[in-house]
Scaffold this motif. Structure first.
Motif, PDB file in Angstrom:
ATOM      1  N   VAL A   9       0.679  -1.154  -0.068  1.00  0.00           N
ATOM      2  CA  VAL A   9      -0.396  -0.225   0.124  1.00  0.00           C
ATOM      3  C   VAL A   9       0.549   1.404   0.131  1.00  0.00           C
ATOM      4  CG1 VAL A   9      -1.931   1.434   1.765  1.00  0.00           C
ATOM      5  CG2 VAL A   9      -2.159  -1.582   1.209  1.00  0.00           C
ATOM      6  N   THR A  10       2.142   1.437   0.840  1.00  0.00           N
ATOM      7  CA  THR A  10       3.377   2.443   0.863  1.00  0.00           C
ATOM      8  C   THR A  10       3.171   2.859  -0.466  1.00  0.00           C
ATOM      9  OG1 THR A  10       3.563   1.828   3.277  1.00  0.00           O
ATOM     10  CG2 THR A  10       5.286   3.334   2.182  1.00  0.00           C
ATOM     11  N   SER A 188       5.771  -2.308  -5.737  1.00  0.00           N
ATOM     12  CA  SER A 188       4.932  -2.634  -4.940  1.00  0.00           C
ATOM     13  C   SER A 188       4.609  -4.191  -5.827  1.00  0.00           C
ATOM     14  CB  SER A 188       3.526  -1.258  -5.165  1.00  0.00           C
ATOM     15  OG  SER A 188       2.247  -1.740  -4.724  1.00  0.00           O
TER      16      SER A 188
END
Length: 227
Positions: A9-10, A188
């Motif tokens: 998510v980050t 990601s």
């Protein structure tokens, strides 16, 4: 899995162009200026996008540096901060800007990512089922970092551009702005694949390895002792 989810998510948020840490827009694309557009014209157009039609101090500093084709190459390749902040760099030696750019912009993100991969695949933290992926994930992470380093080290924003950009017909694109957003997106996706492989192996849906005889003996002894 929870740590990987937070990391996914980050990194995904950091890959969005409107996140707080996203780089400023490429001034050539923003002002629709070509590679050979005079500096004064570029920044006169840029002033229209600034509050009260006034350039910021950072814009003024960049304007004083963006005076040659080599300087514009550095801007497109390494971004405005590298062009304006490097004290030992020289436009006669573009590699000096590369030395300044690499440690914090390329190497540090991948080092932190490799630390994260090492943490989640350690046996004390993730268990034996996760630890079996440690070497594979480490090699894949190093390969991703090597690809990133290769692109940053070899890309020429003019020679690699289209004929229309080289001819001064369309605005040039910025590797710095593109890769600053693509890097966290790649991380990601990488962590998402890692999480999927860990989930599939931990739930024995795929990559199932039958327990060894020693493990079977340990399980029988534990079961007999517990009973």
């Amino acid at each position: 899995m929870n740590v990987l989810f937070i990391a996914i998510v980050t990194f995904l948020v950091l890959s969005l162009p409107f996140n707080p840490h996203a780089p400023d827009s490429n001034i050539f694309s923003l002002t629709r200026s070509r590679l050979n557009t005079p500096t004064d014209v570029v920044f006169n157009r840029l002033a229209r996008y600034r509050p009260q039609n006034t350039l910021t101090p950072a814009d003024a500093l960049l304007r004083s540096k963006l005076t040659s084709l080599n300087a514009r190459k550095v801007y497109l390749r390494f971004g405005p901060d590298t062009l304006t902040s490097c004290q030992f760099c020289s436009l006669d030696n573009i590699d000096s800007y590369l030395i300044y750019y690499l440690p914090f912009n390329t190497l540090l993100p991948h080092l932190l990512h490799m630390f994260l991969v090492g943490l989640v695949t350690s046996a004390p933290f993730g268990g034996r089922e996760v630890a079996r992926w440690r070497n594979k994930f480490t090699i894949a992470g190093l390969a991703l970092a090597a690809i990133d380093l290769y692109i940053v080290s070899t890309y020429d924003p003019v020679q690699s551009a289209s004929a229309a950009v080289r001819a001064g017909q369309v605005p040039p694109s910025s590797l710095y702005h593109q890769i600053t957003l693509m890097r966290p997106l790649a991380l990601s996706i990488f962590d998402g694949i890692c999480a999927l492989l860990i989930y599939l192996s931990a739930t024995n849906r795929f990559f199932f390895i039958p327990p060894s005889q020693a493990d079977q003996v340990d399980q029988l002894v534990s079961a007999s002792l517990s009973s």
